[in-house]
Motif scaffolding. Structure first.
Motif, short mmCIF file in Angstrom:
data_model
loop_
_atom_site.label_atom_id
_atom_site.label_comp_id
_atom_site.label_asym_id
_atom_site.label_seq_id
_atom_site.Cartn_x
_atom_site.Cartn_y
_atom_site.Cartn_z
N ARG A 161 0.78 -1.07 -0.04
CA ARG A 161 0.06 0.09 -0.02
C ARG A 161 0.97 1.33 -0.08
NH1 ARG A 161 -4.68 0.73 4.03
NH2 ARG A 161 -5.05 2.53 2.43
N PHE A 162 2.13 1.10 -0.08
CA PHE A 162 3.13 2.30 -0.33
C PHE A 162 3.52 2.47 -1.61
CE2 PHE A 162 3.79 1.35 4.52
CZ PHE A 162 2.70 2.61 4.90
N VAL A 163 4.06 3.46 -2.03
CA VAL A 163 4.77 3.81 -3.10
C VAL A 163 6.31 4.26 -2.77
CG1 VAL A 163 5.02 5.18 -5.42
CG2 VAL A 163 2.81 4.95 -4.27
N TRP A 164 7.27 3.38 -3.47
CA TRP A 164 8.49 3.44 -2.86
C TRP A 164 9.55 3.96 -4.23
CZ3 TRP A 164 9.53 1.53 1.92
CH2 TRP A 164 8.43 0.50 2.69
N VAL A 165 10.42 4.57 -3.81
CA VAL A 165 11.33 5.30 -4.74
C VAL A 165 12.72 4.74 -4.33
CG1 VAL A 165 12.58 7.32 -5.94
CG2 VAL A 165 10.03 7.18 -5.49
N TRP A 166 13.46 4.56 -5.23
CA TRP A 166 14.92 3.97 -5.23
C TRP A 166 15.59 5.18 -5.59
CZ3 TRP A 166 17.45 -0.22 -3.10
CH2 TRP A 166 18.85 -0.28 -3.61
N MET A 167 16.60 5.91 -4.78
CA MET A 167 17.05 7.36 -4.89
C MET A 167 18.42 7.23 -5.31
SD MET A 167 14.88 9.41 -4.21
CE MET A 167 15.77 10.79 -4.48
N GLY A 168 19.10 5.89 -5.42
CA GLY A 168 20.61 5.79 -5.45
C GLY A 168 20.76 5.12 -6.94
N ASP A 184 -5.19 0.59 8.86
CA ASP A 184 -5.22 1.85 7.97
C ASP A 184 -4.10 2.82 8.78
OD1 ASP A 184 -5.25 3.67 6.05
OD2 ASP A 184 -7.60 4.14 6.43
N GLY A 185 -3.71 3.80 8.03
CA GLY A 185 -2.81 4.79 8.74
C GLY A 185 -2.78 6.07 8.01
N LYS A 186 -1.53 6.77 8.11
CA LYS A 186 -1.59 8.10 7.60
C LYS A 186 -0.13 8.15 7.32
CE LYS A 186 -5.47 10.50 10.00
NZ LYS A 186 -5.99 11.57 10.65
N MET A 187 0.18 9.66 6.70
CA MET A 187 1.52 10.28 6.67
C MET A 187 1.43 11.62 7.41
SD MET A 187 3.57 12.65 5.04
CE MET A 187 3.17 13.00 3.33
N ILE A 188 2.65 11.71 8.31
CA ILE A 188 2.95 12.96 8.93
C ILE A 188 4.15 13.42 8.48
CG2 ILE A 188 3.06 13.83 11.31
CD1 ILE A 188 2.18 11.31 12.42
N GLU A 189 4.15 14.76 8.12
CA GLU A 189 5.37 15.72 7.93
C GLU A 189 5.84 16.24 9.15
OE1 GLU A 189 5.41 18.04 4.21
OE2 GLU A 189 3.38 17.26 3.91
N ILE A 222 10.01 5.83 7.91
CA ILE A 222 10.33 7.24 7.91
C ILE A 222 11.21 7.69 6.94
CG2 ILE A 222 11.11 9.07 9.67
CD1 ILE A 222 10.53 5.53 11.01
N THR A 223 10.73 8.40 5.90
CA THR A 223 11.71 8.86 4.96
C THR A 223 12.16 10.17 5.17
OG1 THR A 223 10.22 7.18 3.27
CG2 THR A 223 11.61 9.26 2.36
N TYR A 230 6.85 10.66 7.56
CA TYR A 230 6.35 9.44 8.53
C TYR A 230 5.33 8.91 8.22
CZ TYR A 230 5.77 7.27 13.20
OH TYR A 230 5.67 6.28 14.11
N PHE A 231 5.60 7.50 7.54
CA PHE A 231 4.11 6.80 7.18
C PHE A 231 3.98 5.92 8.27
CE2 PHE A 231 6.00 8.47 3.15
CZ PHE A 231 5.09 8.93 2.58
N TRP A 232 2.81 5.74 8.76
CA TRP A 232 2.53 4.53 9.83
C TRP A 232 1.28 4.14 9.59
CZ3 TRP A 232 -1.99 5.01 12.45
CH2 TRP A 232 -2.58 6.30 12.42
N ALA A 233 0.91 2.96 9.86
CA ALA A 233 -0.33 2.26 10.00
C ALA A 233 -0.30 1.34 11.20
CB ALA A 233 -0.25 1.31 8.60
N PHE A 234 -1.73 1.12 11.54
CA PHE A 234 -1.83 0.21 12.69
C PHE A 234 -2.72 -1.19 12.03
CE2 PHE A 234 -3.97 -2.00 15.99
CZ PHE A 234 -2.90 -1.97 17.16
#
Length: 355
Positions: free
Chosen positions: A116-123, A147-152, A270-271, A280-284
């Motif tokens: 359920r997350f979108v991931w990016v490779w930075m290197g 479910d969860g949320k993202m916090i900046e 945590i990105t 900060y992406f989290w889910a419970f």
């Protein structure tokens, strides 16, 4: 016993050869979404077929962020002079010019969706092995609901990892929900290898805190003592999954039988955005009352309130660090998990810097 560690506070580095969560799947639409990851500006979007795209967010021509432009089909159109880019970052149109400069392109980043997350490779794109995405399967497993949320958060990403690796703070920061003295006083074990660190804490024969008392009574009507567990697993560079729950005491939970209790996973990745900000992406997720949407909403709202308290602490901590740049952290026994998490990540950065 307290010890000093100069680098524990101020090391702000992060490995580039890693998968970082950049969005929840529902956040990414057929629209331009800017995100800054590891001090690099990206623009994200979905193509018309739903495929995710991640590009450098700076037009080749005059460096205006492409996120200030718009999408025409699957083409990104710069909002300044109308240069157009395909999903691979190659410029396909320049105004008033028949020949397109072959160097006209922006960087395209490997991007995938999982758990359920979108991931990016930075290197280095050649090293972007999807098997290296940290295991967060509870977030999409039909045997679990949540479910969860993202916090900046306005702090360095390592401070969030520190916070999650030592849950002693629950006693003091979250005293009205999940915290009690047993968390601060219970013994714990720490195990680690070259990529992970795990902190295990069992609290046996205790009165459950309010949050867990309510959850247990959704499955079993019980008002007695429980065995409570917190098994925190860090996976480098920034993912922390926490196996949590309570079960009626002396029913076998420490030996693996959790049938007389309730079990959840607090999923955290945590990105790093900049050196002093992070996503900060989290889910419970839980394995009981799977079809009870009200339970999912209750948990999401409850954890949101708990993490809002952490956010206040972490941002205040970052401000204090900035105001005292020469000060050092003192490490207590309770910091063992966080210290190993930092050492493991430091090693990844060190290896990258050798090349």
């Amino acid at each position: 016993m307290a010890t000093k560690n100069t680098t524990f506070t101020m090391n702000e580095s992060f490995p580039m050869n890693a998968w970082y969560a950049v969005a929840w799947d529902v956040e990414l639409k057929h629209a331009l979404l800017p995100r800054t990851i590891c001090n690099k500006a990206l623009v994200l979007y979905r193509k018309l077929d739903g495929t995710a795209v991640a590009l450098e967010d700076a037009c080749w021509h005059r460096l205006l962020p492409l996120s200030k432009g718009n999408l025409r089909g699957d083409t990104v159109v710069c909002g300044y002079h109308g240069l157009e880019y395909n999903n691979e970052g190659q410029c396909t149109y320049m105004p008033s010019q028949e020949t397109i400069n072959p160097s006209a392109c922006v960087r395209s980043y490997p991007i995938v969706e999982k758990y359920r997350f979108v991931w990016v490779w930075m290197g280095d794109p050649a090293l972007a092995d999807t098997r290296k995405i940290p295991d967060m399967h509870w977030n999409s497993d039909p045997e679990w609901a949540g479910d969860g949320k993202m916090i900046e958060v306005k702090c360095n990403y390592r401070l969030v990892v520190d916070n999650l690796m030592d849950l002693t703070h629950e006693t003091f920061v979250h005293s009205e929900s999940i915290g009690d003295r047993n968390v601060a006083e219970a013994p714990f074990d720490v195990h680690y290898d070259d990529k992970t660190a795990t902190v295990t804490r069992w609290m046996r024969g205790i009165k459950p805190p309010p949050f867990w008392h309510r959850q247990l009574n959704k499955k079993l009507k019980f008002d007695g003592l429980v065995d409570r567990w917190q098994i925190i697993k860090f996976e480098a560079p920034c993912t922390v999954n926490i196996d949590v729950g309570v079960a009626i005491t002396n029913t076998g939970a420490p030996q693996g039988d959790r049938s007389q209790g309730v079990n959840g996973y607090v999923l955290n990745t945590i990105t790093p955005s900049t050196n002093q900000t992070c996503y900060y992406f989290w889910a419970f997720s839980r394995n009981y009352n799977l079809k009870d949407q009200s339970n999912t909403t209750e948990l999401k709202d409850g954890v949101t309130s708990i993490f809002a308290q952490d956010e206040i602490i972490l941002e205040a901590q970052q401000k204090a660090i900035n105001a005292n740049p020469t000060r050092e952290f003192y490490n207590l026994n309770i910091d063992a998990g966080a210290m190993w998490a930092r050492r493991i990540t430091d090693k990844l950065v060190e290896l990258e810097n050798q090349y």
